[in-house]
Design a protein around this motif. Structure first.
Motif, PDB file in Angstrom:
ATOM      1  N   ASP A   1       0.862  -1.176   0.000  1.00 23.10           N
ATOM      2  CA  ASP A   1       0.000   0.000   0.000  1.00 23.10           C
ATOM      3  C   ASP A   1       0.901   1.231   0.000  1.00 23.10           C
ATOM      4  O   ASP A   1       1.829   1.326   0.795  1.00 23.10           O
ATOM      5  CB  ASP A   1      -0.894  -0.007   1.239  1.00 23.10           C
TER       6      ASP A   1
ATOM      7  N   ALA B   1       0.328   4.181   0.983  1.00 27.95           N
ATOM      8  CA  ALA B   1      -0.206   5.230   1.849  1.00 27.95           C
ATOM      9  C   ALA B   1      -0.169   4.751   3.297  1.00 27.95           C
ATOM     10  O   ALA B   1      -0.140   3.556   3.576  1.00 27.95           O
ATOM     11  CB  ALA B   1      -1.629   5.575   1.448  1.00 27.95           C
ATOM     12  N   LEU B   2      -0.141   5.710   4.184  1.00 28.40           N
ATOM     13  CA  LEU B   2      -0.189   5.455   5.627  1.00 28.40           C
ATOM     14  C   LEU B   2      -1.471   6.094   6.135  1.00 28.40           C
ATOM     15  O   LEU B   2      -1.754   7.254   5.835  1.00 28.40           O
ATOM     16  CB  LEU B   2       1.031   6.101   6.296  1.00 28.40           C
ATOM     17  N   THR B   3      -2.261   5.339   6.877  1.00 33.33           N
ATOM     18  CA  THR B   3      -3.513   5.865   7.418  1.00 33.33           C
ATOM     19  C   THR B   3      -3.411   5.909   8.934  1.00 33.33           C
ATOM     20  O   THR B   3      -3.130   4.892   9.567  1.00 33.33           O
ATOM     21  CB  THR B   3      -4.706   5.000   6.976  1.00 33.33           C
TER      22      THR B   3
ATOM     23  N   GLU C   1      -9.647   9.474  10.258  1.00 32.82           N
ATOM     24  CA  GLU C   1      -8.476   8.827   9.684  1.00 32.82           C
ATOM     25  C   GLU C   1      -7.888   9.722   8.606  1.00 32.82           C
ATOM     26  O   GLU C   1      -8.607  10.154   7.696  1.00 32.82           O
ATOM     27  CB  GLU C   1      -8.835   7.457   9.110  1.00 32.82           C
ATOM     28  N   PHE C   2      -6.597   9.993   8.744  1.00 35.94           N
ATOM     29  CA  PHE C   2      -5.883  10.781   7.752  1.00 35.94           C
ATOM     30  C   PHE C   2      -5.031   9.838   6.920  1.00 35.94           C
ATOM     31  O   PHE C   2      -4.253   9.047   7.460  1.00 35.94           O
ATOM     32  CB  PHE C   2      -4.996  11.838   8.429  1.00 35.94           C
ATOM     33  N   ARG C   3      -5.177   9.927   5.598  1.00 31.61           N
ATOM     34  CA  ARG C   3      -4.427   9.079   4.674  1.00 31.61           C
ATOM     35  C   ARG C   3      -3.277   9.890   4.101  1.00 31.61           C
ATOM     36  O   ARG C   3      -3.489  10.920   3.451  1.00 31.61           O
ATOM     37  CB  ARG C   3      -5.342   8.588   3.555  1.00 31.61           C
ATOM     38  N   ILE C   4      -2.058   9.431   4.376  1.00 25.00           N
ATOM     39  CA  ILE C   4      -0.856  10.118   3.924  1.00 25.00           C
ATOM     40  C   ILE C   4      -0.253   9.306   2.780  1.00 25.00           C
ATOM     41  O   ILE C   4       0.207   8.180   2.993  1.00 25.00           O
ATOM     42  CB  ILE C   4       0.151  10.254   5.084  1.00 25.00           C
ATOM     43  N   PRO C   5      -0.264   9.866   1.556  1.00 28.03           N
ATOM     44  CA  PRO C   5       0.277   9.111   0.432  1.00 28.03           C
ATOM     45  C   PRO C   5       1.808   9.069   0.467  1.00 28.03           C
ATOM     46  O   PRO C   5       2.451   9.930   1.059  1.00 28.03           O
ATOM     47  CB  PRO C   5      -0.221   9.891  -0.788  1.00 28.03           C
ATOM     48  N   SER C   6       2.358   8.062  -0.159  1.00 30.50           N
ATOM     49  CA  SER C   6       3.804   7.946  -0.268  1.00 30.50           C
ATOM     50  C   SER C   6       4.343   9.139  -1.055  1.00 30.50           C
ATOM     51  O   SER C   6       3.743   9.548  -2.048  1.00 30.50           O
ATOM     52  CB  SER C   6       4.149   6.640  -0.980  1.00 30.50           C
TER      53      SER C   6
ATOM     54  N   THR D   1      -1.801  15.863   2.551  1.00 30.74           N
ATOM     55  CA  THR D   1      -2.510  15.722   3.831  1.00 30.74           C
ATOM     56  C   THR D   1      -2.107  16.832   4.805  1.00 30.74           C
ATOM     57  O   THR D   1      -2.800  17.086   5.784  1.00 30.74           O
ATOM     58  CB  THR D   1      -2.233  14.338   4.442  1.00 30.74           C
TER      59      THR D   1
ATOM     60  N   TRP E   1       7.712   6.371   8.811  1.00 27.50           N
ATOM     61  CA  TRP E   1       7.208   5.454   7.783  1.00 27.50           C
ATOM     62  C   TRP E   1       8.025   5.573   6.505  1.00 27.50           C
ATOM     63  O   TRP E   1       8.421   4.571   5.905  1.00 27.50           O
ATOM     64  CB  TRP E   1       5.732   5.754   7.540  1.00 27.50           C
TER      65      TRP E   1
END
Length: 169
Positions: A13, A15-17, A29-34, A81, A105
């Protein structure tokens, strides 16, 4: 014959959520893309500089980045984000914790990010605090390594002495 690799996106994945309690009490929930490769390498370089400072014996609370550089690091790590978190009304400690988890991450992977998140931002709970402690931990691990078995009873061929060469005339 070439190996048969799965397509990267099928198992990783990008992204980091992270779940964050907002000031109104709701959890979002905040989704942080790579980040891009360039941004990821920039974040990695800054973290390596921090690690070198720690290895040199500098205290953990030594400032590595000034305020502007720290915000730039956070903007890079959080990507799109960043604005969403900024406008969510989080206090600085929560905002910084989310951003540093994203940095972990990016630089060290999901497992380290989870450890940092669970350590509530206390770096001493994530890794040994200094080089001496890390060295002690690694020597403790090394002392449990089994030694190689004895070779007694086996023979090795001894080198035979060579005759001296005749001098040229």
């Amino acid at each position: 014959m070439a190996g048969s690799f799965k397509v990267l996106e099928e198992f990783q994945d990008d992204a980091l959520t992270l779940p964050v309690r907002l000031p109104n009490g709701k959890v979002k929930e905040f989704r942080i893309p790579s980040p891009s490769a360039e941004d990821g390498l920039r974040v990695q370089k800054l973290m390596e500089q921090s690690a070198r400072m720690a290895d040199s014996g500098a205290p953990l609370d030594t400032e590595v980045l000034d305020d502007a550089a720290e915000l730039d690091l956070f903007q890079t790590a959080l990507g799109p984000t960043y604005d969403e978190l900024y406008t969510a009304g989080l206090d600085w400690s929560r905002f910084r914790h989310v951003a540093m988890t994203a940095v972990m991450w990016i630089t060290a992977g999901l497992e380290m990010a989870e450890k940092y998140w669970e350590a509530e931002g206390d770096p001493s709970r994530v890794a040994p605090p200094n080089r001496a402690a890390r060295r002690q931990a690694s020597s403790a691990a090394a002392s449990t390594t089994k030694r190689r078995g004895s070779t007694s009873g086996t023979s090795t061929r001894k080198a035979t002495a060579r005759a001296p060469r005749a001098a040229k005339t």
